[in-house]
Structure formats: C-alpha cells, structure tokens
Enzyme design. Sequence first.
Site, PDB file in Angstrom:
ATOM      1  N   HIS A 136     -26.554  38.472 -32.546  1.00 13.04           N
ATOM      2  CA  HIS A 136     -25.882  38.917 -33.634  1.00 13.04           C
ATOM      3  C   HIS A 136     -24.908  37.803 -33.472  1.00 13.04           C
ATOM      4  CE1 HIS A 136     -23.533  41.385 -36.105  1.00 13.04           C
ATOM      5  NE2 HIS A 136     -24.356  40.189 -37.509  1.00 13.04           N
ATOM      6  N   HIS A 183     -18.438  34.252 -40.180  1.00 18.32           N
ATOM      7  CA  HIS A 183     -18.880  35.646 -41.245  1.00 18.32           C
ATOM      8  C   HIS A 183     -17.766  35.594 -42.234  1.00 18.32           C
ATOM      9  CE1 HIS A 183     -19.268  39.355 -41.586  1.00 18.32           C
ATOM     10  NE2 HIS A 183     -20.418  39.432 -41.594  1.00 18.32           N
TER      11      HIS A 183
END
Length: 308
Positions: free
Chosen positions: A42, A84
């Site tokens: 991730h 992100h």
Amino acid sequence: MPSPALHRHVAALLLAAAIGCAPPRPAGLTVPYTSNVAIVAHRGASGWAPEHTIAAYDLALTFRADFIEQDLQRTKDSVLVILHDETLDRTLRGPGCQGRVNEHTLAELKACDAGTWFNERSPEKGRRAFANERVLTLDELFERYRDTVRYYIETKNPEDAPGMERQLLETLDRHLLRGAAHEGRVLLQSFSAPSLKLMRGMDRSLQLVQLMEKLPAGANVGALLDSVARYAQAVGPNRLDVDAAFIRMAHARCLIVHPYTVNSEEEMRRLARDGIDGMFTDYADKLRKILQDLGPTRGALAPGCARR
Ligand code: G3P
Ligand code: CA
C-alpha cells in the site's frame, strides 16, 4: 401440476430479474501470485519509508510484495503524478509546497521534498536520505520498473480530473503495459464506479477493482456485490467489513476480495484463514512472513469462475 420446489425456483428467478440481478458470471484475476494471498504494498512499503517514493517502492519489492500500489493525481500542467492527497500539505515540504496538487505544475512539485514529513512523523524509522525523495510521475515509475513488477493503480478523485482514465491508458500504452493490464499484472482500482466503467468502456479486457467505502450498518451487501460483478473482477472493501461470510458472498459472484489497509498481524492471520485473496498493507514484510508461516490458505473463487 408444477412442484412447490419448481415454483420457488421460478419465483427466485423472477425476483432476481425484477431487481436486476445478473446470474454470476465467470470472473477472476489471472495473476500467478507468489502465494495464494496477494501482497499489495500500500503506497509502497509505506510503514517503513515515505509513501509513493522510490524508497518505499524499492523496499516493498525487496519484501517480495506481489503488487506496488499507486494513487494518481493530476498536476496543473496535466501530468499524472503519484500522490494520495489532493493537497501537498501532508507529505511535501519546501517553499510553496502547500495547496492543491492541481494548482501546481510538475516543476513546482518536483522542487518539494517528499520524505521529510515521514522523518518528522516517525523519527525512529526516519532516514536523512528520505529528504532527497521527490514526487514521482507515472511515466517515471514505469520507466524504473518496466514490466518487471505488478502495479495496482488507483484513479483518485477522477471527477476533478476529467480524462484521467484515457491518459492512464495512454501511459500504459507508451510503456507497452496494456497487455499486462489484460493479464492482471496491472490492476486498475477506484472508489468511483463511473471511472471504472469508463475504463471498461474503453477496453473490456482491463482487470478492474471496485474500492468500497466503509459500509453503513444494514447495507445490502449481496446487492452491492451483484452490481459490482457486472463490470469489475474484484472488490477492495474496508477491512472492517470483511469476514468469512463477506468473502463467500463475493466469491459466489466470482469477485476477488482485496481489503484495505491491513496492518495488524492478528488481522492478517484471520483474513488469510477466512480465505481472503489478497490485502493492501503498509507492511508487506510482516504479511510475507505470516503467509510463509501459515502455508497454503484457502483463498479461492468458486469453481467455474474463469476470467471474463
Ligand atoms: O486503494 C486501496 C486503499 O489504498 C484505499 O484507500 O485512501 O489509502 O487510497 P486509500
Ligand atoms: Ca489507494
């Protein structure tokens, strides 16, 4: 006179038709994972290094992650970058390194330090060299790792960047990765169903993952999964929504299950035993070790599910 069982069968079919349930269709991701639980790093090995940097991706690969994950944003001058957040504030440092990504050019982003925030947040894991990390473009990522790794790419806030999907596919093409996207060596994920459907409309052979926000209490999980199974091969639910029953329901619809973001060893073990197909984790190293200790687990689609 038809039997009561036949009556029930016909009634169930009529009900399914009335609420728009398609019968389960063959599905499945075709990746030959290194175990039967895919390890998705991730944002890279983001538990140990600043997310979405070369340091984090290189480290994830040394941990033998099956996939490295990317979140895509677009700059003011229309470059796809791997970040992100919609803003620079959390993960970038330097003069002018604040505000929205889409209000900065790539050159402006490249002037920012993408690692010092991590040293500030986690001094025990910090390294001076992280301060040299820079925002990566998707092109740079592909140039570095080419087709030697598996990518798991998210269109983030695609409604703010119209055309992002086509740009993503063009970038895959520039790097000769479209075939990898057909074979499940590149997975495309989004919380946005319209974004996934747009990509499916452009190329029906892409392998798509519908991310799911935390489900509200009482959510009709079966109906949600029915709907996703019409256009995607996998679901990425919040880890808190996933148990053995959820996995069974998804598998019955030929959907793979990759929950996010699983960082506790206890939860990794539980999900592996429940038959999970893979998981997003900041700690690919921990998950690799756990899978080695557990040996083969059950993760499997229903017999008869094949790639669609
Ligand atoms: O893409 C899976 C997971 O990363 C979704 O959450 O916010 O970390 O992108 P987020
Ligand atoms: Ca993500």
